[in-house]
Design an enzyme around this catalytic site. Structure first.
Site, PDB file in Angstrom:
ATOM      1  N   HIS A  62      -9.158   4.016   8.689  1.00  0.00           N
ATOM      2  CA  HIS A  62      -9.595   2.682   8.295  1.00  0.00           C
ATOM      3  C   HIS A  62     -10.990   2.355   8.816  1.00  0.00           C
ATOM      4  CE1 HIS A  62      -5.450   1.688   7.009  1.00  0.00           C
ATOM      5  NE2 HIS A  62      -6.037   0.737   6.323  1.00  0.00           N
ATOM      6  N   ASN A  67       0.841  -1.207   0.000  1.00  0.00           N
ATOM      7  CA  ASN A  67       0.000   0.000   0.000  1.00  0.00           C
ATOM      8  C   ASN A  67       0.873   1.253   0.000  1.00  0.00           C
ATOM      9  OD1 ASN A  67      -2.328   1.482  -0.049  1.00  0.00           O
ATOM     10  ND2 ASN A  67      -2.969   1.007   2.038  1.00  0.00           N
TER      11      ASN A  67
END
Length: 466
Positions: free
Chosen positions: A353, A315
């Protein structure tokens, strides 16, 4: 007609319909990129913005239906902030507050105890884009000497148009699963500047197909093996009845496989390469590079024995945005403490998140693991004995042990990340006797004594002076 067809396809593949829609949408990006290369490369910017906007909206509607209104509203509000508030700190704070609160409200009202593919998934990617946009616009009002190299590349010299912001936000190569890129890069794409042959579409078909093939391989691996290592197995009596060593090895293998779900989506970013957005100039070897949007370094991911190596390979664009790039970590220098800055950055990523306790446990554990690993690396580097051992014929054995520890404890914080709720991840941690916590806190406590024992006094004195 489309709904029954998707139901049949998902049944035949043995995958949930939202997941099938998502993968198809990522793949549809390739023909969209071909259309851009073939018919729109030389067209006016307005035409290109319209194509990117409506193709991205179509993909969003295919996946989330009327819920695309959430992204459309946030993009419009962001544009109005830039227009009405100008290049001010107020713009940055307002953008950050509004976009994050909207995202968190979405998490709150759509939360379940399972991982669901819903409108909040692409929206978290969009949130970073829009917050970053306010930073870049603010930096555009500064003198170049006041900006670092990254900020100079991303800074916006003028306020973008509404259509430009929508095209940037809905660009088919990054709207659903990323990667992150700046509006300045998007502007260069639209202007036809991101190419290895000026005035013509880039020679990026082969690099894009290579990346696509690699992503497809990762997807096949995940599809074949993931049914044998489901998250739900952790919560069964069968898992708890297994020996301790089996439970640990299951975490190790499960972590390796579960990460391929993300790897496969990110590696299929060949769409960005095909369109030209992935163009990154000429390397030191004289070859053209296509890794500007690379979200995964697959070789590093597969071979590194270090936790920091895996984090660096995984990521990449989000980590760069938050930790190493221009928006969060480097702007926290005023705190005067690197550790505090890193904690603040991880706290931001935790909230970004979602609201589940599993995210808090995952990122706090990640911080502990990385901190201990860096202290251990410093010990090996400063100790003549350990340095000799690390460079000796024992290295292959050391590497194997390192990899076992690496992947066992890489999976350890992923358990709460994937199980979300306190009752679930606590049950799994209890079943393995909190071995990750015990291991890293024990290493943390004994490292100072090992340093006294293995590092010459002169070396320790020099380190203290530094």
């Amino acid at each position: 007609m489309a709904a029954p067809l998707m139901e049949k396809l998902s049944e035949s593949l043995g995958s949930p319909e939202p997941a099938v829609r998502l993968i198809l949408s990522v793949l549809i990006g390739y023909p969209c990129a071909l259309v851009y290369r073939q018919f729109l490369f030389h067209q006016p910017a307005t035409t290109v913005h319209l194509f990117h906007t409506f193709s991205g909206l179509a993909l969003a509607a295919f996946n989330f239906g009327s819920q695309i209104c959430h992204s459309a509203i946030c993009i419009l509000v962001q544009f109005l902030m830039l227009r009405l508030m100008g290049r001010t700190i107020t713009t940055i704070l307002s953008s950050f507050s509004f976009q994050m609160l909207y995202l968190l409200a979405g998490y709150y009202y759509t939360a379940t105890e399972e991982y669901d593919i819903k409108w909040t998934m692409p929206h978290c990617v969009l949130t970073l884009k829009l917050i970053g946009l306010s930073f870049d616009y603010y930096d555009g009002g500064k003198k170049p000497s006041e900006l670092n190299a990254d900020q100079q590349k991303a800074a916006l010299p003028s306020v973008p148009s509404l259509l430009e912001v929508y095209g940037f936000s809905y660009f088919y190569g990054g709207f659903l699963v990323g990667p992150q890129f700046t509006l300045r890069s998007y502007q260069r794409l639209v202007a036809g500047e991101l190419t290895d042959c000026p005035g013509k579409p880039p020679n990026s078909v082969i690099p894009a197909m290579k990346r696509f093939a690699l992503g497809l391989l990762c997807l096949v691996i995940y599809t074949i093996f993931s049914p044998h290592y489901p998250d739900s197995y952790y919560l069964t009596d069968e898992y708890e009845a297994q020996p301790f060593w089996y439970r640990c090895v299951f975490i190790l293998i499960w972590a390796k496989i579960i990460l391929y779900k993300y790897v496969s989506c990110w590696v299929i970013e060949g769409v960005c390469i095909l369109s030209g957005l992935g163009y990154n100039g000429v390397g030191e070897d004289g070859e053209h590079k296509w890794d500007a949007c690379a979200n995964m370094k697959v070789w590093l991911f597969e071979t590194t024995p270090l936790f920091t190596g895996t984090i660096s390979s995984f990521n990449i664009n989000t980590n760069s945005w938050a930790a190493r790039s221009v928006h969060v970590f480097k702007r926290l220098k005023f705190l005067g403490n690197k550790i505090v800055s890193q904690v603040a950055t991880l706290l931001f990523l935790t909230i970004w998140h979602g609201l589940h306790s599993g995210y808090i446990m995952c990122f706090s554990m990640e911080f502990i693991i990385v901190y201990v690993e860096r202290q251990a690396q410093a010990l090996v580097r400063d100790s003549p004995l350990l340095t000799r051992l690390a460079n000796s014929w024992l290295y292959p054995l050391i590497y194997i042990v390192q990899q076992f520890i690496h992947w066992l404890f890489m999976g350890y914080p992923l358990v709460p990340f994937c199980l979300f709720t306190y009752d679930k991840w606590l049950k799994v941690y209890s079943s393995v006797y909190f071995c990750g916590h015990i291991f890293f806190f024990t290493v943390y406590l004994i490292l100072p004594y090992l340093r006294k024992l293995l590092v010459p006094k002169r070396e320790r004195s020099e380190k203290k002076q530094d």
